[in-house]
Scaffold this motif. Structure first.
Motif, PDB file in Angstrom:
ATOM      1  N   LYS A   1       1.062  -1.703   0.552  1.00  0.00           N
ATOM      2  CA  LYS A   1       0.065  -2.411   1.351  1.00  0.00           C
ATOM      3  C   LYS A   1      -1.159  -2.761   0.512  1.00  0.00           C
ATOM      4  O   LYS A   1      -1.717  -3.853   0.646  1.00  0.00           O
ATOM      5  N   LEU A   2      -1.569  -1.866  -0.373  1.00  0.00           N
ATOM      6  CA  LEU A   2      -2.692  -2.137  -1.266  1.00  0.00           C
ATOM      7  C   LEU A   2      -2.363  -3.283  -2.202  1.00  0.00           C
ATOM      8  O   LEU A   2      -3.201  -4.160  -2.454  1.00  0.00           O
ATOM      9  N   LYS A   3      -1.143  -3.324  -2.697  1.00  0.00           N
ATOM     10  CA  LYS A   3      -0.714  -4.402  -3.580  1.00  0.00           C
ATOM     11  C   LYS A   3      -0.751  -5.740  -2.854  1.00  0.00           C
ATOM     12  O   LYS A   3      -1.198  -6.755  -3.412  1.00  0.00           O
TER      13      LYS A   3
ATOM     14  N   LEU B   1      -4.452  -6.785  -2.416  1.00  0.00           N
ATOM     15  CA  LEU B   1      -5.041  -7.242  -3.675  1.00  0.00           C
ATOM     16  C   LEU B   1      -4.500  -8.599  -4.103  1.00  0.00           C
ATOM     17  O   LEU B   1      -5.208  -9.394  -4.708  1.00  0.00           O
TER      18      LEU B   1
END
Length: 100
Positions: free
Chosen positions: A91-93, A96
């Motif tokens: 999810k962070l990827k 970003l």
């Protein structure tokens, strides 16, 4: 069994958890190496964070023998740590990549 061996087994279970989650939820896969790294860090993070509740490797072998219930609880937390770390890193990827 020593505390070091229990720690290594916990990390291995975290890796298995992350790779199992990647196979089950294909959209969360980071590749074999990415899944493995997520499993290692997730397992370590969860055991260090939640192990203070009494199921860290040193407490498991404190009495001279293995406390089986605490050992299985440690393995469960390691497995879930690998799964949750994989999902959160994916999810962070995605977040970003949206900002670029």
């Amino acid at each position: 069994m020593t505390a070091t061996l229990i720690s290594l087994i916990s990390i291995l279970i975290g890796i298995i958890g992350a790779n199992t989650a990647a196979i089950t939820f294909k959209k969360h896969s980071l590749g074999v190496i990415g899944n493995t790294i997520a499993g290692v860090f997730g397992s370590i993070l969860f055991i260090k964070s939640f192990g203070r509740l009494g199921f860290d490797p040193f407490t498991i072998v404190k009495s001279g023998s293995i406390n089986v219930i605490l050992f299985f609880l440690n393995l469960l937390v390691s497995f879930l740590g690998g799964v949750i770390a994989l999902i959160l890193i994916k999810k962070l990827k995605i977040i970003l990549n949206k900002n670029t």
